[in-house]
Write a protein that holds these residues in place. Sequence first.
Motif, short mmCIF file in Angstrom:
data_model
loop_
_atom_site.label_atom_id
_atom_site.label_comp_id
_atom_site.label_asym_id
_atom_site.label_seq_id
_atom_site.Cartn_x
_atom_site.Cartn_y
_atom_site.Cartn_z
N ARG A 24 -6.04 0.14 -5.11
CA ARG A 24 -4.85 0.75 -4.49
C ARG A 24 -5.02 2.26 -4.36
N ILE A 27 -9.19 2.68 -1.94
CA ILE A 27 -9.21 2.14 -0.58
C ILE A 27 -7.83 2.21 0.07
N GLY A 28 -6.77 1.95 -0.70
CA GLY A 28 -5.42 1.98 -0.15
C GLY A 28 -5.04 3.35 0.38
N ASP A 30 -7.12 5.69 1.50
CA ASP A 30 -7.89 5.93 2.72
C ASP A 30 -7.31 5.16 3.91
N MET A 31 -6.87 3.94 3.69
CA MET A 31 -6.29 3.14 4.76
C MET A 31 -4.96 3.73 5.23
N ARG A 32 -4.14 4.20 4.29
CA ARG A 32 -2.87 4.81 4.64
C ARG A 32 -3.10 6.09 5.44
N ARG A 33 -4.06 6.90 5.01
CA ARG A 33 -4.36 8.16 5.72
C ARG A 33 -4.83 7.86 7.14
N ALA A 34 -5.72 6.89 7.29
CA ALA A 34 -6.22 6.53 8.63
C ALA A 34 -5.08 6.05 9.52
N LYS A 35 -4.17 5.28 8.97
CA LYS A 35 -3.04 4.77 9.75
C LYS A 35 -2.14 5.91 10.22
#
Length: 116
Positions: A24, A27-28, A30-35
């Motif tokens: 969380r 990886i979580g 990084d995924m939130r930032r990319a979104k």
Amino acid sequence: MTELIVGAALLGLFVVGGLVVWLRFTIGVDMRRAKVLSQGEPGTGRILRWDPTAVGHGGNSILRFTLDIRPRAGGPEFQGTADYCVRPMEAPQFQAGMERPVRFLREGERLLVEFE
């Protein structure tokens, strides 16, 4: 024997829980930032203040910034927060009163903000 099974089950729960927390916060994030960067609206954030978090990365500090955000599309200013990993040599670029480009994304009641 029962104590051994219960102990193994508890150890397994701690390992799985630790793995979920680790994923969380790595990886979580990084995924939130990319979104937010791909789907968010552009704006300008004026830094009001920053506070250290209890987390660092590679000897760098992760700081929580409180921002006044002005949407580029117009509309009223609002406040939000953004966490950002600041290297010591970048610190002069993130002082109170400075303006930085940001992207923000509203998800219901949540407001996600990231520096560009």
